[in-house]
Design a protein around this motif. Structure first.
Motif, PDB file in Angstrom:
ATOM      1  N   LEU A   8       0.829  -1.204   0.000  1.00  0.00           N
ATOM      2  CA  LEU A   8       0.000   0.000   0.000  1.00  0.00           C
ATOM      3  C   LEU A   8       0.864   1.254   0.000  1.00  0.00           C
ATOM      4  O   LEU A   8       0.584   2.225  -0.715  1.00  0.00           O
ATOM      5  CB  LEU A   8      -0.931  -0.008   1.220  1.00  0.00           C
ATOM      6  N   SER A   9       1.952   1.229   0.751  1.00  0.00           N
ATOM      7  CA  SER A   9       2.875   2.373   0.789  1.00  0.00           C
ATOM      8  C   SER A   9       3.552   2.594  -0.558  1.00  0.00           C
ATOM      9  O   SER A   9       3.768   3.738  -0.967  1.00  0.00           O
ATOM     10  CB  SER A   9       3.923   2.175   1.881  1.00  0.00           C
ATOM     11  N   VAL A  10       3.880   1.510  -1.251  1.00  0.00           N
ATOM     12  CA  VAL A  10       4.472   1.633  -2.590  1.00  0.00           C
ATOM     13  C   VAL A  10       3.479   2.333  -3.515  1.00  0.00           C
ATOM     14  O   VAL A  10       3.849   3.242  -4.269  1.00  0.00           O
ATOM     15  CB  VAL A  10       4.872   0.245  -3.155  1.00  0.00           C
ATOM     16  N   ARG A  11       2.227   1.937  -3.449  1.00  0.00           N
ATOM     17  CA  ARG A  11       1.189   2.589  -4.268  1.00  0.00           C
ATOM     18  C   ARG A  11       1.085   4.078  -3.925  1.00  0.00           C
ATOM     19  O   ARG A  11       0.946   4.919  -4.814  1.00  0.00           O
ATOM     20  CB  ARG A  11      -0.151   1.893  -4.073  1.00  0.00           C
ATOM     21  N   ASN A  12       1.171   4.404  -2.629  1.00  0.00           N
ATOM     22  CA  ASN A  12       1.103   5.810  -2.205  1.00  0.00           C
ATOM     23  C   ASN A  12       2.274   6.615  -2.750  1.00  0.00           C
ATOM     24  O   ASN A  12       2.099   7.758  -3.191  1.00  0.00           O
ATOM     25  CB  ASN A  12       1.073   5.907  -0.679  1.00  0.00           C
ATOM     26  N   VAL A  13       3.467   6.030  -2.735  1.00  0.00           N
ATOM     27  CA  VAL A  13       4.659   6.718  -3.242  1.00  0.00           C
ATOM     28  C   VAL A  13       4.472   7.064  -4.716  1.00  0.00           C
ATOM     29  O   VAL A  13       4.679   8.210  -5.139  1.00  0.00           O
ATOM     30  CB  VAL A  13       5.939   5.868  -3.031  1.00  0.00           C
ATOM     31  N   PHE A  14       4.053   6.086  -5.523  1.00  0.00           N
ATOM     32  CA  PHE A  14       3.897   6.346  -6.958  1.00  0.00           C
ATOM     33  C   PHE A  14       2.711   7.252  -7.250  1.00  0.00           C
ATOM     34  O   PHE A  14       2.737   8.026  -8.213  1.00  0.00           O
ATOM     35  CB  PHE A  14       3.819   5.037  -7.749  1.00  0.00           C
ATOM     36  N   SER A  15       1.690   7.212  -6.417  1.00  0.00           N
ATOM     37  CA  SER A  15       0.566   8.136  -6.560  1.00  0.00           C
ATOM     38  C   SER A  15       1.038   9.572  -6.379  1.00  0.00           C
ATOM     39  O   SER A  15       0.631  10.469  -7.120  1.00  0.00           O
ATOM     40  CB  SER A  15      -0.523   7.788  -5.545  1.00  0.00           C
ATOM     41  N   ASP A  16       1.918   9.785  -5.408  1.00  0.00           N
ATOM     42  CA  ASP A  16       2.469  11.125  -5.180  1.00  0.00           C
ATOM     43  C   ASP A  16       3.388  11.556  -6.318  1.00  0.00           C
ATOM     44  O   ASP A  16       3.342  12.705  -6.755  1.00  0.00           O
ATOM     45  CB  ASP A  16       3.245  11.166  -3.861  1.00  0.00           C
ATOM     46  N   VAL A  17       4.215  10.651  -6.800  1.00  0.00           N
ATOM     47  CA  VAL A  17       5.171  10.989  -7.870  1.00  0.00           C
ATOM     48  C   VAL A  17       4.445  11.367  -9.152  1.00  0.00           C
ATOM     49  O   VAL A  17       4.769  12.367  -9.793  1.00  0.00           O
ATOM     50  CB  VAL A  17       6.151   9.822  -8.128  1.00  0.00           C
ATOM     51  N   PHE A  18       3.435  10.573  -9.537  1.00  0.00           N
ATOM     52  CA  PHE A  18       2.771  10.780 -10.827  1.00  0.00           C
ATOM     53  C   PHE A  18       1.470  11.562 -10.720  1.00  0.00           C
ATOM     54  O   PHE A  18       0.793  11.779 -11.722  1.00  0.00           O
ATOM     55  CB  PHE A  18       2.521   9.426 -11.509  1.00  0.00           C
ATOM     56  N   LYS A  19       1.097  11.977  -9.503  1.00  0.00           N
ATOM     57  CA  LYS A  19      -0.127  12.754  -9.294  1.00  0.00           C
ATOM     58  C   LYS A  19      -1.340  12.062  -9.919  1.00  0.00           C
ATOM     59  O   LYS A  19      -2.096  12.651 -10.684  1.00  0.00           O
ATOM     60  CB  LYS A  19       0.019  14.170  -9.869  1.00  0.00           C
ATOM     61  N   CYS A  20      -1.483  10.791  -9.584  1.00  0.00           N
ATOM     62  CA  CYS A  20      -2.596  10.005 -10.100  1.00  0.00           C
ATOM     63  C   CYS A  20      -3.293   9.300  -8.941  1.00  0.00           C
ATOM     64  O   CYS A  20      -2.708   9.150  -7.867  1.00  0.00           O
ATOM     65  CB  CYS A  20      -2.130   9.005 -11.153  1.00  0.00           C
ATOM     66  N   PRO A  21      -4.536   8.872  -9.137  1.00  0.00           N
ATOM     67  CA  PRO A  21      -5.239   8.180  -8.051  1.00  0.00           C
ATOM     68  C   PRO A  21      -4.585   6.840  -7.719  1.00  0.00           C
ATOM     69  O   PRO A  21      -4.078   6.147  -8.603  1.00  0.00           O
ATOM     70  CB  PRO A  21      -6.648   7.969  -8.594  1.00  0.00           C
ATOM     71  N   LYS A  22      -4.620   6.487  -6.447  1.00  0.00           N
ATOM     72  CA  LYS A  22      -4.052   5.202  -6.015  1.00  0.00           C
ATOM     73  C   LYS A  22      -4.768   4.033  -6.692  1.00  0.00           C
ATOM     74  O   LYS A  22      -4.180   2.976  -6.883  1.00  0.00           O
ATOM     75  CB  LYS A  22      -4.135   5.076  -4.499  1.00  0.00           C
ATOM     76  N   SER A  23      -6.018   4.230  -7.068  1.00  0.00           N
ATOM     77  CA  SER A  23      -6.776   3.158  -7.721  1.00  0.00           C
ATOM     78  C   SER A  23      -6.236   2.823  -9.109  1.00  0.00           C
ATOM     79  O   SER A  23      -6.518   1.755  -9.643  1.00  0.00           O
ATOM     80  CB  SER A  23      -8.258   3.534  -7.822  1.00  0.00           C
ATOM     81  N   ASP A  24      -5.446   3.711  -9.705  1.00  0.00           N
ATOM     82  CA  ASP A  24      -4.827   3.450 -11.010  1.00  0.00           C
ATOM     83  C   ASP A  24      -3.536   2.647 -10.885  1.00  0.00           C
ATOM     84  O   ASP A  24      -2.937   2.280 -11.888  1.00  0.00           O
ATOM     85  CB  ASP A  24      -4.509   4.761 -11.733  1.00  0.00           C
TER      86      ASP A  24
END
Length: 121
Positions: free
Chosen positions: A61-77
Motif C-alpha cells: 500500500l505504501s508503494v502505491r502511495n509513493v507512486f501516486s504522489d510521484v505521478f499525481k494520479c489516483p491510487k486506484s490506477d
C-alpha cells in the motif's frame, strides 16, 4: 534470462492513446518516514523505500502511495501485478495518456522519477 527495463509502456488497445506504465522496483520496507520515496532509478530497477513493514500488505500500500504522489494520479490506477510478497515488484499504472512517442514518454517518466529521487535524498 535478459533483464527487463525499469520503465516500460504497453498499449491498452490499438485505437487508444491510453497506456499502461510498468515499473520494475526493488522495495526496502521499514525505513524512517523521512527516507520514504523513490531513492534511485537505473536502467533495470527503481529503488523505493517505504516506512511500512511487510505485514498485511502495508508495504505494498505504501508503494502505491509513493507512486501516486510521484505521478499525481489516483491510487486506484496503481496495482502491484508481480511480487506481492517479494521485495522485487512490478507495478502497473493505468491511464497514462501520452501524446509523444513511447521513447519520449519513457524519458519524461524517468525524469519524474529521478526528480522524486533527488527530493528524497
Amino acid at each position: 534470462m535478459p533483464l527487463r527495463p525499469a520503465i516500460r509502456l504497453a498499449a491498452n488497445s490499438t485505437k487508444s492513446a491510453v497506456k499502461y506504465l510498468y515499473l520494475q522496483c526493488h522495495v526496502k520496507p521499514g525505513v524512517t518516514k523521512q527516507r520514504e520515496g523513490v531513492v534511485s532509478v537505473s536502467d533495470t530497477l527503481i529503488e523505493v523505500c517505504v516506512s511500512a513493514h511487510p505485514e498485511d500488505g502495508l508495504a505494498n500500500l505504501s508503494v502505491r502511495n509513493v507512486f501516486s504522489d510521484v505521478f499525481k494520479c489516483p491510487k486506484s490506477d496503481i496495482k502491484i501485478i508481480r511480487g506481492l510478497k517479494s521485495r522485487v515488484k512490478t507495478v502497473a499504472i493505468a491511464g497514462i495518456d501520452i501524446e509523444e512517442n513511447g521513447e519520449e514518454c519513457i524519458s519524461r517518466i524517468r525524469r519524474q522519477l529521478q526528480s522524486a529521487a533527488e527530493k528524497c535524498n
